[in-house]
Motif scaffolding. Structure first.
Motif, PDB file in Angstrom:
ATOM      1  N   THR A   1       0.860  -1.184   0.000  1.00 31.97           N
ATOM      2  CA  THR A   1       0.000   0.000   0.000  1.00 31.97           C
ATOM      3  C   THR A   1       0.896   1.234   0.000  1.00 31.97           C
ATOM      4  O   THR A   1       2.076   1.155   0.342  1.00 31.97           O
ATOM      5  CB  THR A   1      -0.881   0.032   1.258  1.00 31.97           C
ATOM      6  OG1 THR A   1      -0.024   0.210   2.383  1.00 31.97           O
ATOM      7  CG2 THR A   1      -1.679  -1.234   1.408  1.00 31.97           C
ATOM      8  N   PRO A   2       0.327   2.395  -0.358  1.00 26.19           N
ATOM      9  CA  PRO A   2       1.140   3.616  -0.340  1.00 26.19           C
ATOM     10  C   PRO A   2       1.784   3.871   1.018  1.00 26.19           C
ATOM     11  O   PRO A   2       2.929   4.311   1.096  1.00 26.19           O
ATOM     12  CB  PRO A   2       0.119   4.703  -0.678  1.00 26.19           C
ATOM     13  CG  PRO A   2      -0.939   4.016  -1.450  1.00 26.19           C
ATOM     14  CD  PRO A   2      -1.013   2.628  -0.912  1.00 26.19           C
ATOM     15  N   LEU A   3       1.054   3.538   2.102  1.00 30.20           N
ATOM     16  CA  LEU A   3       1.622   3.779   3.436  1.00 30.20           C
ATOM     17  C   LEU A   3       2.722   2.780   3.770  1.00 30.20           C
ATOM     18  O   LEU A   3       3.673   3.115   4.470  1.00 30.20           O
ATOM     19  CB  LEU A   3       0.519   3.729   4.494  1.00 30.20           C
ATOM     20  CG  LEU A   3      -0.396   4.948   4.538  1.00 30.20           C
ATOM     21  CD1 LEU A   3      -1.584   4.691   5.441  1.00 30.20           C
ATOM     22  CD2 LEU A   3       0.358   6.178   5.008  1.00 30.20           C
ATOM     23  N   ASP A   4       2.590   1.535   3.272  1.00 30.16           N
ATOM     24  CA  ASP A   4       3.680   0.565   3.449  1.00 30.16           C
ATOM     25  C   ASP A   4       4.949   1.083   2.793  1.00 30.16           C
ATOM     26  O   ASP A   4       6.045   1.011   3.345  1.00 30.16           O
ATOM     27  CB  ASP A   4       3.316  -0.783   2.794  1.00 30.16           C
ATOM     28  CG  ASP A   4       2.335  -1.573   3.629  1.00 30.16           C
ATOM     29  OD1 ASP A   4       2.215  -1.254   4.814  1.00 30.16           O
ATOM     30  OD2 ASP A   4       1.702  -2.486   3.088  1.00 30.16           O
ATOM     31  N   ASN A   5       4.757   1.593   1.565  1.00 31.81           N
ATOM     32  CA  ASN A   5       5.894   2.159   0.845  1.00 31.81           C
ATOM     33  C   ASN A   5       6.566   3.252   1.650  1.00 31.81           C
ATOM     34  O   ASN A   5       7.785   3.316   1.770  1.00 31.81           O
ATOM     35  CB  ASN A   5       5.420   2.785  -0.474  1.00 31.81           C
ATOM     36  CG  ASN A   5       5.469   1.782  -1.593  1.00 31.81           C
ATOM     37  OD1 ASN A   5       6.310   0.904  -1.567  1.00 31.81           O
ATOM     38  ND2 ASN A   5       4.581   1.910  -2.548  1.00 31.81           N
ATOM     39  N   LEU A   6       5.706   4.125   2.210  1.00 24.91           N
ATOM     40  CA  LEU A   6       6.223   5.267   2.954  1.00 24.91           C
ATOM     41  C   LEU A   6       7.005   4.797   4.172  1.00 24.91           C
ATOM     42  O   LEU A   6       8.097   5.266   4.450  1.00 24.91           O
ATOM     43  CB  LEU A   6       5.045   6.148   3.382  1.00 24.91           C
ATOM     44  CG  LEU A   6       5.375   7.329   4.258  1.00 24.91           C
ATOM     45  CD1 LEU A   6       6.210   8.327   3.488  1.00 24.91           C
ATOM     46  CD2 LEU A   6       4.101   7.995   4.762  1.00 24.91           C
ATOM     47  N   LYS A   7       6.432   3.808   4.895  1.00 24.70           N
ATOM     48  CA  LYS A   7       7.037   3.428   6.165  1.00 24.70           C
ATOM     49  C   LYS A   7       8.262   2.535   5.980  1.00 24.70           C
ATOM     50  O   LYS A   7       9.269   2.717   6.633  1.00 24.70           O
ATOM     51  CB  LYS A   7       6.009   2.672   7.000  1.00 24.70           C
ATOM     52  CG  LYS A   7       6.523   2.268   8.348  1.00 24.70           C
ATOM     53  CD  LYS A   7       5.692   2.855   9.407  1.00 24.70           C
ATOM     54  CE  LYS A   7       6.469   3.237  10.630  1.00 24.70           C
ATOM     55  NZ  LYS A   7       5.707   4.170  11.432  1.00 24.70           N
ATOM     56  N   PHE A   8       8.132   1.526   5.083  1.00 16.19           N
ATOM     57  CA  PHE A   8       9.171   0.493   5.066  1.00 16.19           C
ATOM     58  C   PHE A   8      10.169   0.645   3.927  1.00 16.19           C
ATOM     59  O   PHE A   8      11.190   0.002   3.921  1.00 16.19           O
ATOM     60  CB  PHE A   8       8.516  -0.889   5.010  1.00 16.19           C
ATOM     61  CG  PHE A   8       7.666  -1.181   6.213  1.00 16.19           C
ATOM     62  CD1 PHE A   8       8.176  -1.016   7.484  1.00 16.19           C
ATOM     63  CD2 PHE A   8       6.354  -1.596   6.069  1.00 16.19           C
ATOM     64  CE1 PHE A   8       7.403  -1.269   8.599  1.00 16.19           C
ATOM     65  CE2 PHE A   8       5.574  -1.850   7.183  1.00 16.19           C
ATOM     66  CZ  PHE A   8       6.100  -1.674   8.446  1.00 16.19           C
TER      67      PHE A   8
ATOM     68  N   ASP B   1      11.185   3.801   2.620  1.00 19.82           N
ATOM     69  CA  ASP B   1      11.696   5.168   2.513  1.00 19.82           C
ATOM     70  C   ASP B   1      11.245   5.832   1.218  1.00 19.82           C
ATOM     71  O   ASP B   1      12.047   6.391   0.465  1.00 19.82           O
ATOM     72  CB  ASP B   1      13.231   5.183   2.565  1.00 19.82           C
ATOM     73  CG  ASP B   1      13.723   4.914   3.954  1.00 19.82           C
ATOM     74  OD1 ASP B   1      13.003   5.280   4.894  1.00 19.82           O
ATOM     75  OD2 ASP B   1      14.812   4.341   4.098  1.00 19.82           O
ATOM     76  N   ALA B   2       9.928   5.746   0.940  1.00 23.02           N
ATOM     77  CA  ALA B   2       9.428   6.183  -0.366  1.00 23.02           C
ATOM     78  C   ALA B   2       9.732   7.653  -0.641  1.00 23.02           C
ATOM     79  O   ALA B   2       9.974   8.031  -1.790  1.00 23.02           O
ATOM     80  CB  ALA B   2       7.929   5.930  -0.456  1.00 23.02           C
ATOM     81  N   VAL B   3       9.746   8.498   0.398  1.00 24.51           N
ATOM     82  CA  VAL B   3       9.969   9.926   0.148  1.00 24.51           C
ATOM     83  C   VAL B   3      11.390  10.146  -0.363  1.00 24.51           C
ATOM     84  O   VAL B   3      11.621  10.806  -1.376  1.00 24.51           O
ATOM     85  CB  VAL B   3       9.717  10.746   1.422  1.00 24.51           C
ATOM     86  CG1 VAL B   3       9.918  12.217   1.150  1.00 24.51           C
ATOM     87  CG2 VAL B   3       8.299  10.505   1.923  1.00 24.51           C
ATOM     88  N   ALA B   4      12.342   9.514   0.339  1.00 27.13           N
ATOM     89  CA  ALA B   4      13.735   9.699  -0.065  1.00 27.13           C
ATOM     90  C   ALA B   4      14.006   9.059  -1.424  1.00 27.13           C
ATOM     91  O   ALA B   4      14.760   9.587  -2.240  1.00 27.13           O
ATOM     92  CB  ALA B   4      14.658   9.098   0.994  1.00 27.13           C
ATOM     93  N   GLN B   5      13.358   7.913  -1.679  1.00 27.86           N
ATOM     94  CA  GLN B   5      13.583   7.214  -2.941  1.00 27.86           C
ATOM     95  C   GLN B   5      12.816   7.854  -4.089  1.00 27.86           C
ATOM     96  O   GLN B   5      13.022   7.496  -5.241  1.00 27.86           O
ATOM     97  CB  GLN B   5      13.125   5.758  -2.819  1.00 27.86           C
ATOM     98  CG  GLN B   5      13.678   5.004  -1.642  1.00 27.86           C
ATOM     99  CD  GLN B   5      15.011   4.365  -1.956  1.00 27.86           C
ATOM    100  OE1 GLN B   5      15.326   4.159  -3.114  1.00 27.86           O
ATOM    101  NE2 GLN B   5      15.791   4.097  -0.938  1.00 27.86           N
ATOM    102  N   GLY B   6      11.857   8.730  -3.777  1.00 24.62           N
ATOM    103  CA  GLY B   6      11.050   9.345  -4.828  1.00 24.62           C
ATOM    104  C   GLY B   6      10.023   8.399  -5.422  1.00 24.62           C
ATOM    105  O   GLY B   6       9.555   8.591  -6.537  1.00 24.62           O
ATOM    106  N   THR B   7       9.677   7.337  -4.676  1.00 25.14           N
ATOM    107  CA  THR B   7       8.715   6.381  -5.219  1.00 25.14           C
ATOM    108  C   THR B   7       7.345   6.528  -4.557  1.00 25.14           C
ATOM    109  O   THR B   7       6.521   5.626  -4.604  1.00 25.14           O
ATOM    110  CB  THR B   7       9.202   4.937  -4.992  1.00 25.14           C
ATOM    111  OG1 THR B   7       9.539   4.800  -3.616  1.00 25.14           O
ATOM    112  CG2 THR B   7      10.378   4.606  -5.855  1.00 25.14           C
TER     113      THR B   7
ATOM    114  N   ASN C   1      11.205  18.915   7.255  1.00 21.68           N
ATOM    115  CA  ASN C   1      12.082  18.045   6.473  1.00 21.68           C
ATOM    116  C   ASN C   1      11.307  17.356   5.350  1.00 21.68           C
ATOM    117  O   ASN C   1      10.900  16.203   5.476  1.00 21.68           O
ATOM    118  CB  ASN C   1      12.723  17.000   7.397  1.00 21.68           C
ATOM    119  CG  ASN C   1      13.813  16.229   6.694  1.00 21.68           C
ATOM    120  OD1 ASN C   1      14.037  16.414   5.487  1.00 21.68           O
ATOM    121  ND2 ASN C   1      14.472  15.351   7.414  1.00 21.68           N
ATOM    122  N   PRO C   2      11.085  18.052   4.223  1.00 21.84           N
ATOM    123  CA  PRO C   2      10.290  17.464   3.137  1.00 21.84           C
ATOM    124  C   PRO C   2      10.976  16.272   2.477  1.00 21.84           C
ATOM    125  O   PRO C   2      10.333  15.529   1.734  1.00 21.84           O
ATOM    126  CB  PRO C   2      10.093  18.615   2.146  1.00 21.84           C
ATOM    127  CG  PRO C   2      10.994  19.689   2.574  1.00 21.84           C
ATOM    128  CD  PRO C   2      11.513  19.412   3.935  1.00 21.84           C
TER     129      PRO C   2
END
Lengths: 201, 324, 203
Positions: B159-166, B168-174, B234-235
């Motif tokens: 899920t989008p939140l899994d991506n975010l949490k596990f 590092d989706a923000v840093a990876q740009g995914t 910290n965006p």
């Protein structure tokens, strides 16, 4: 006899009798309990440093112990490091073995854990987790491979695998190992790991 | 014999056409857009889950009414149907049907009937059912399949939140795009994927005045402020507030679960405190907790405070003096 | 208190005054260790051992103990037996001792034991205290056995470690967790209340 002296006498005698009972029970079971603990540790050492027939402690502090494993002929088989720390839900106690020159982790085994059954508890699973720890370079800190790899070949020598759905438990194990590796490197630098030093201290 | 009894009651005497079934059917109608989009995205799986959850809820309700020797007509007041509908919407599409039935039975039995039925329950029954399943089958409850539209060849899908949490989706740009989050072309629970469909239902609820507007507004504001502070600081590490609002179960939770009349406060001030509490809890769990998503636990947690909030935010009776 | 028959003295611990289902005593071990049947039985037996021997000792020396210091004496005597049980398990049943963890030493504060000393052994003869302790122990073991059976079967699909549910069954992990313990205990208490009220109506 007045009341207060009666109270003192009764309490003292109850305490004395109980104490002597406990002392005898303690004496009777002491050896057996020590033996149990020793057997458990020895079994773990043999798992992580195969070929060990004889082991002894070379360094010990709170939650961190280094064992030296020797083969039948007296050759050094490797070191076993016992370490513990907090996991996702409780204490994790683990042990890993190194080769005799302390360059590579040979095997990892989890002695005690209280992670979520079915998810975090997979840290005790050889297929899903432990086999990804074999032959890891221990000269620097290890990192997690995210997302989970499906075979050990996909990992770099300093990388270990994540368990799908239990990232935190995987991270906690890694944290405990990394922390103990750090201590180990310091000890090695200070030369506290050779057997001669042990005799002196 | 006197046929009619005279009703003696204290003021206020005004009457409203609202009744339990009427409000319940408004809620059911407002869930229709989400129901249709989930069927569109997850096809047969969605229908099977909806049917088994609603069926099991009605059957459990009937069983308990029979055991407790209560009138059967309350079976048709729609509350059990809503519990089933909402429970199904919070389930992963790949969940097996027997597990969904276990969740539905737990929702009605442990979430509602043990407290004495509709109006007496402390916790939102659908969320109790989901919490039960989450703890009973943690692996199955966190395994996701991609929507039917996305022709991707993977069995599981984060899920989008899994991506975010596990990951590092923000840093990876995914990080999942806001457009996909809004339309619902993402992995997630049946009813939470499409923000658009949920908002349509919410507008209808507001139009019918079936829910207290303070609760969703309070939750969204609290989450916006909470995640906004970290995002501004910290965006590169934290996702934007808009992402947090659209992702996961926040909208369905804020509009359809936290607003449940039985388990939310009755006073305006109480509603504000309740809503702010949920919003901040969601932010705390998503940013710093062990789980990627925290809407369910936040609502259940704040549900426990509702009796207390009702008690301490009661408006003073006119002319009453503050006790010294 | 009218003297009961020995049979009634024993049976009251099983149902009418069952420590878990009727008196709600000893909740901590009841909830904490009943995830597996073997742990439930071990805990039940360890508690029974402590309860029976403390009751015997205390009822036989009750006349010697001044009432002002009786609680202190009881606790010392109970703690002695608890420590003996703990050492014994650690020496001869290591796996059980490890899975019961801190709950064996915590038998000291199990209110069933202190409660029976205060309510029964300190007022009754040695023989009666023994029967009472046996009854209460059986009631406690029975309660732990029921609770742990439900939890192990639903939570792991096994009974005493043997697979009893078919391959189709997917374990409900919640039953192993504390939340499952609370839910199961709550449902069992409700059932016990229903049975009791039905029995009262019939009387």
């Amino acid at each position: 006899m007045n009341l207060s002296s009666r109270m003192v006498i009764v309490l003292t005698s109850v305490g004395l009798i109980s104490g002597s009972f406990l002392a005898s029970v303690g004496l009777l079971t002491k050896e057996r309990i020590a033996l149990n603990r020793q057997q458990e540790t020895e079994a773990a050492i043999v798992t992580v440093v195969p070929g060990t027939t004889n082991s002894q402690i070379v360094y010990e502090e709170e939650g961190f112990t280094v064992y030296e494993g020797k083969e039948d002929n007296g050759n050094l088989a490797g070191f076993a490091i016992y370490a513990s720390g907090t996991g996702f839900q409780g204490k994790i106690t683990l042990m890993y073995g190194t080769d005799s020159s302390m360059t590579k982790i040979k095997f990892l085994t989890i002695i005690e854990q209280r992670e979520t059954p079915g998810l975090g508890s997979k840290i005790t699973d050889v297929e899903a987790f432990l086999r990804y720890w074999e032959n890891k370079d221990m000269s620097s800190s290890l990192t997690l491979h995210k997302p989970a790899a499906s075979s050990p070949e996909e990992l770099a020598p300093t990388e270990v695998n994540t368990i799908t759905g239990a990232t935190i438990s995987s991270e906690k194990v890694l944290e405990i190992v990394n922390l103990s590796l750090e201590r180990l490197r310091n000890l090695k630098k200070e030369g506290k790991l050779s057997s001669e030093e042990q005799d002196a201290s | 014999m006197i046929d009619k009894t005279y009703i003696l009651q204290s003021s206020p005497h005004f009457k409203d056409k609202d009744s339990v079934p009427k409000i319940m059917y408004v809620v059911i109608l407002s869930l229709m857009p989400s129901f249709l989009t989930s069927v569109y995205f997850f096809r047969f799986r969605a229908i099977a889950l909806f049917v088994s959850c609603i069926g099991a809820c009605l059957a459990t309700e009937a069983l308990f009414l029979w055991l407790r020797k209560k009138p059967k007509h309350s079976l048709l007041d729609g509350s059990a149907v809503i519990t089933g509908l909402l429970l199904a919407m919070t389930l992963p599409p790949s969940l097996s049907l027997d597990r969904a039935v276990i969740g539905a039975v737990a929702a009605i039995a442990i979430g509602k009937q043990v407290f004495g039925g509709l109006g007496h329950n402390i916790f939102n029954p659908a969320l109790v059912g989901r919490a039960f399943l989450q703890t009973a089958f943690p692996v199955a409850m966190t395994t996701w399949i991609p929507p039917a539209m996305l022709k991707v060849n993977t069995v599981t899908f984060a899920t989008p939140l899994d991506n975010l949490k596990f990951q590092d989706a923000v840093a990876q740009g995914t990080l999942t795009s806001l457009k996909d989050l809004f339309l619902g072309n993402i992995g997630g629970c049946l009813g939470e994927t499409s923000a658009l469909a949920l908002l349509l239902g919410a507008i209808y609820l507001f139009y019918k005045r079936a829910i207290d507007w303070r609760i969703p507004v309070g939750i969204i504001c609290a989450l916006t402020v909470f995640t906004g502070i970290f995002w501004l600081a910290n965006p590169d590490k934290y996702a934007s507030p808009l992402f947090h609002i659209l992702a996961g179960g926040l909208l369905i939770g804020a509009f359809f679960m936290a607003t449940d009349m039985v388990t939310s406060p009755i006073t305006p001030l109480g509603s504000w405190i309740y809503a702010l509490g949920i919003g901040i809890m969601v932010g705390l769990i998503r940013l710093f907790g062990g789980y990627p998503e925290g809407v369910m636990y936040s609502i259940l947690f704040m549900n426990t405070f509702v009796p207390l909030l009702n008690r301490y935010t009661r408006p003073r009776i006119l002319g009453e003096r503050r006790e010294k | 208190m009218p003297a009961k028959s020995i049979r009634a003295e024993y049976l009251k611990g099983l149902w009418q005054e069952n420590p878990v289902f009727r008196q709600l005593l000893g909740m901590c071990p009841t909830l904490a260790v009943t995830g597996a049947v073997i742990n439930g039985i071990a805990m039940g037996l360890a508690t029974s051992f402590v309860l029976i021997f403390s009751s015997l000792v205390i009822s036989s020396i009750k006349k010697l103990i001044p009432s002002q210091v009786r609680i202190a004496c009881y606790v010392v005597i109970i703690a002695t037996f608890v420590t003996m049980a703990d050492r014994f398990l650690a020496a001869f049943f290591l796996p059980i001792s490890k899975s019961l963890g801190p709950y064996v030493p915590l038998i000291v504060v199990n209110c069933i034991i202190l409660g029976r000393q205060e309510a029964f052994s300190s007022k009754n003869s040695v023989g009666r205290s023994l029967i009472d302790a046996l009854g209460m122990s059986s009631g406690f073991v029975l309660a732990l056995l029921i609770l742990s059976s439900i939890r192990e079967i639903l939570g792991s699909g096994t009974f005493l470690g043997h697979q009893v549910m078919g391959a189709w069954f997917k374990p409900w992990l919640i039953m192993i967790f504390p939340s499952g313990a609370f839910i199961t205990l709550g449902i069992l208490l409700a059932i016990a209340l229903v049975i009791e009220s039905k029995a009262k109506q019939r009387r």
